[in-house]
Design a protein around this motif. Structure first.
Motif, PDB file in Angstrom:
ATOM      1  N   UNK A   1      -1.541   6.118  -6.235  1.00 37.27           N
ATOM      2  CA  UNK A   1      -2.993   6.043  -6.446  1.00 37.27           C
ATOM      3  C   UNK A   1      -3.522   7.332  -7.063  1.00 37.27           C
ATOM      4  N   UNK A   2      -3.002   8.462  -6.597  1.00 32.75           N
ATOM      5  CA  UNK A   2      -3.451   9.762  -7.120  1.00 32.75           C
ATOM      6  C   UNK A   2      -3.105   9.883  -8.598  1.00 32.75           C
ATOM      7  N   UNK A   3      -1.873   9.503  -8.945  1.00 34.08           N
ATOM      8  CA  UNK A   3      -1.457   9.584 -10.341  1.00 34.08           C
ATOM      9  C   UNK A   3      -2.336   8.697 -11.230  1.00 34.08           C
ATOM     10  N   UNK A   4      -2.582   7.477 -10.803  1.00 30.67           N
ATOM     11  CA  UNK A   4      -3.411   6.541 -11.580  1.00 30.67           C
ATOM     12  C   UNK A   4      -4.834   7.059 -11.717  1.00 30.67           C
ATOM     13  N   UNK A   5      -5.375   7.615 -10.617  1.00 30.92           N
ATOM     14  CA  UNK A   5      -6.750   8.131 -10.646  1.00 30.92           C
ATOM     15  C   UNK A   5      -6.910   9.255 -11.667  1.00 30.92           C
ATOM     16  N   UNK A   6      -5.843   9.991 -11.922  1.00 29.89           N
ATOM     17  CA  UNK A   6      -5.907  11.085 -12.886  1.00 29.89           C
ATOM     18  C   UNK A   6      -5.421  10.673 -14.268  1.00 29.89           C
TER      19      UNK A   6
END
Length: 525
Positions: free
Chosen positions: A350-355
Motif C-alpha cells: 500500500x505504501x509503495x502504491x500510495x507513492x
C-alpha cells in the motif's frame, strides 16, 4: 436452577455449621487443567484460595455463581506476554478479558532491570493479574557491553553472570534470550550457556526467541537443545514457528528434534500463538551488522555510504523473499508507525502504491530503509503456514501463549493476539476445527505453563490452590479481534476470578487490581 434453589433453602441449616465461603460456583462443568474430561462439580472459594471442590457442595456463601452450561477452568497462564505497558495499563484489561490470570513477562531477552526495584514498584502500584518475570539476556548484555558485536571479556562475562544471579535472587523465574535481536544476536553459544547455568542453579528456566525462525530454523533449534544439555536447564522454544515459504512444513523436523531431545532426557518444550502472522519491529528485516552500535544513528551513517546501503538493501530483499516478508509486500502490515500513522493497518505494498512506486521487492527494501531512518515501525508479518500452526499446536508439549502486548482500544493497530489468543484456541481451533479436544486446549493454557514456570499452586482447580478461575461458555467463546480490526474484546469469557476476586463478572470488566507480583522461591540445584 433446582440445585440453586435447594442451596438457598439450606442456608439456615448451614449457618449453624459455621462453614462458609466467599464464593461458590455451582452447576458448572469443571475442567481441572490436568487434561481430564470435565466433571459436574462445585467449587468453593474462601479469601484467595480454593476451599473445596466436589459434587453438590452445601455451604453458606457471600456470592453464588450459577455456571450451568459453562466450563469452569483454571485461570489461563500466559507464558510469553509483553506486559511492558503494565505501569500505564495496570488493569491489564486486554489480557484479563481473555481469561488470563497470570502472565510471564520479560520474554525475548527484554526483561526489566534492575528487576527487584521494578517488582517493588509494581507491588506498590498494584496489578490487574498475577505477573512473574524472566531476566532478559539482551537487557543484561546491553547494560554491560552496549550494542557491540564482540565476545565479552572475562570481566564482562563475570559482570553479566553477577547481574543474572542478582536478578534471580530478586525473584526472576529464569532467563530469556532474543537471539534474533540486538544485542543478543552478537552472543555466541558459550556466553549463553554460561549465563543460563547461573539461572539453572537457582531452579530457573530458559526461554528463547531462536536465533533464526526462517532459513536457519533447524540450526537454531539445535542450538537451543545444546543450551539445555550444557547448562542443564529446562528450555522453552518460544512462539515456535516456521517462518517464510521456503521453511513451510519444516515443523515436522523441529518437532522430531524436540521428541528426540526429550527421549534423551532433556526437558524441552514450546509455546505458540494461534495465528499465521508474527509481530515485531521492522528492523528484523535489516541485517544485524547494519544496526550495530545504535539502531538509528549508526544505521544512518552506514546508509550514507552507497556501497554499504546497497549491501543493506540486498540483505533486506533476501529477508523479504525468504523470511518474514513472505515473498510479497502485501504480507508486511504496519501496526505502529509514528512517522506515518496513516499507514497503520496498511502494508508495504500500500505504501509503495500510495507513492506511485512499483510495488516490488526492491521498492519494499528501499521503504524499509526509509522507515528505519525515521525511527522504525512495528509490523505484522503474514509469513507462516496454517499446517505448521496446527501441527505445533497438537504436540503434547506445546503451550498456548499470546506473545501479545498489553493494548487499549484505539491505540495503534496491534496484532489480534493481544485480544484474542486464548479464546481463539478454545473457539476456532477446538470447537470449530477440532484440532484439539477442549480439555487438552485447557491443559495447554493452564497446568502445563504453570508447571513449566514453577507455580505449583496455580494452573489447576484443586483444594488449597490459589483461586484463579476462568468460566467460559464452550458454545460461544470466540476471538473477535481481526487483522483488519484488532481492537475487539472476545466473547464467551463470562467470569474471571483472580486470587478469589472477580475481575470479570458476568462478562463485565471490574476495573480492579486483584493480581499479585510473583517472585520465584529459590530452589538451588
Amino acid at each position: 436452577m433446582i440445585r440453586l434453589l435447594t442451596f438457598l433453602l439450606g442456608i439456615c441449616f448451614l449457618a449453624s455449621c459455621g462453614v462458609s465461603a466467599d464464593l461458590l460456583i455451582v452447576n458448572g462443568s469443571v475442567m481441572d487443567g490436568s487434561g481430564s474430561p470435565a466433571q459436574e462439580l462445585d467449587v468453593a472459594v474462601r479469601k484467595d484460595r480454593i476451599l473445596r471442590v466436589g459434587p453438590e457442595i452445601k455451604m453458606r456463601a457471600k456470592r453464588v455463581i450459577d455456571a450451568e452450561g459453562k466450563i469452569v477452568s483454571p485461570g489461563f497462564v500466559d507464558i510469553h506476554a509483553h506486559i511492558e505497558p503494565l505501569t500505564t495499563m495496570p488493569e491489564a484489561e486486554s489480557h484479563v478479558r481473555q481469561g488470563v490470570t497470570t502472565a510471564l513477562g520479560g520474554p525475548d531477552g527484554g526483561g526489566p532491570l534492575p528487576l527487584g526495584k521494578y517488582l517493588d514498584d509494581l507491588e506498590e502500584q498494584g496489578v490487574g493479574m498475577n505477573v512473574a518475570y524472566l531476566v532478559g539476556h539482551n537487557s543484561v548484555r546491553n547494560q554491560i557491553m552496549g550494542l557491540v558485536n564482540k565476545a565479552p571479556t572475562e570481566g564482562e562475562l563475570k559482570a553479566m553472570e553477577a547481574l543474572v544471579a542478582k536478578s534471580m535472587q530478586e525473584g526472576a523465574f529464569g532467563i530469556s534470550t532474543g537471539l534474533k535481536y540486538l544485542p543478543g544476536t552478537y552472543a555466541k553459544l558459550d556466553e549463553i550457556i554460561a549465563l543460563s547455568r547461573i539461572a539453572a542453579r537457582e531452579g530457573g528456566i530458559y526461554t528463547s526467541h531462536l536465533r533464526e525462525e526462517g532459513l536457519g530454523l533447524i540450526e537454531a533449534v539445535s542450538e537451543a537443545i545444546t543450551i539445555s544439555e550444557k547448562a542443564e536447564i529446562p528450555v522453552v522454544l518460544t512462539h515456535h514457528k516456521a517462518m517464510g515459504q521456503p521453511m513451510w512444513g519444516k515443523s515436522r523436523e523441529t518437532l522430531a528434534m524436540v521428541d528426540a531431545a526429550r527421549s534423551s532426557g532433556l526437558d524441552i518444550m514450546m509455546d505458540q500463538y494461534p495465528y499465521t502472522a508474527s509481530h515485531t519491529g521492522i528492523s528484523v528485516l535489516i541485517p544485524a551488522w547494519a544496526l550495530e552500535g545504535h539502531q538509528i544513528t549508526e544505521f544512518t551513517k552506514r546508509c550514507e555510504d552507497p556501497v554499504l546501503r546497497d549491501s543493506i538493501k540486498a540483505g533486506i530483499m533476501d529477508n523479504l523473499v525468504n523470511d518474514r516478508g513472505g515473498g510479497d509486500l502485501r504480507r508486511v502490515q504496519f501496526s505502529r508507525f509514528n512517522w506515518k500513522p496513516e499507514l497503520e493497518g496498511k502494508t508495504l505494498y500500500d505504501w509503495a502504491v500510495a507513492e506511485g512506486r512499483e510495488p516490488n521487492i526492491e521498492t519494499g527494501a528501499e521503504l524499509v530503509i526509509e522507515a528505519q531512518l525515521h525511527r522504525g515501525a512495528n509490523c505484522i508479518f503474514h509469513a507462516m503456514d496454517e499446517q505448521d500452526v496446527r501441527r505445533i499446536m497438537q504436540h503434547p508439549f506445546s503451550m498456548v501463549a499470546s506473545d501479545g502486548r498489553l493494548s487499549t482500544p484505539g491505540k495503534g493497530h496491534p496484532h489480534p493476539r493481544a485480544y484474542g489468543t486464548f479464546p481463539r484456541v478454545l473457539g476456532y481451533y477446538s470447537r470449530e476445527e477440532g484440532v484439539l479436544p477442549l480439555e487438552e486446549a485447557v491443559r495447554k493454557m493452564t497446568s502445563l505453563p504453570a508447571q513449566r514456570i514453577g507455580l505449583p499452586e496455580r494452573g489447576m482447580i484443586r483444594e488449597g490452590n490459589y483461586a484463579d478461575i476462568t468460566i467460559f461458555d464452550p458454545a460461544t467463546v470466540k476471538d473477535e479481534a481481526t487483522f483488519e480490526d484488532p481492537h475487539q474484546y472476545p466473547t464467551g469469557i463470562e467470569y474471571v476470578i483472580i486470587n478469589g476476586k472477580l475481575a470479570v463478572d458476568n462478562g463485565v470488566f471490574q476495573h480492579k487490581l486483584p493480581g499479585e507480583v510473583l517472585r520465584k522461591k529459590h530452589s538451588k540445584k
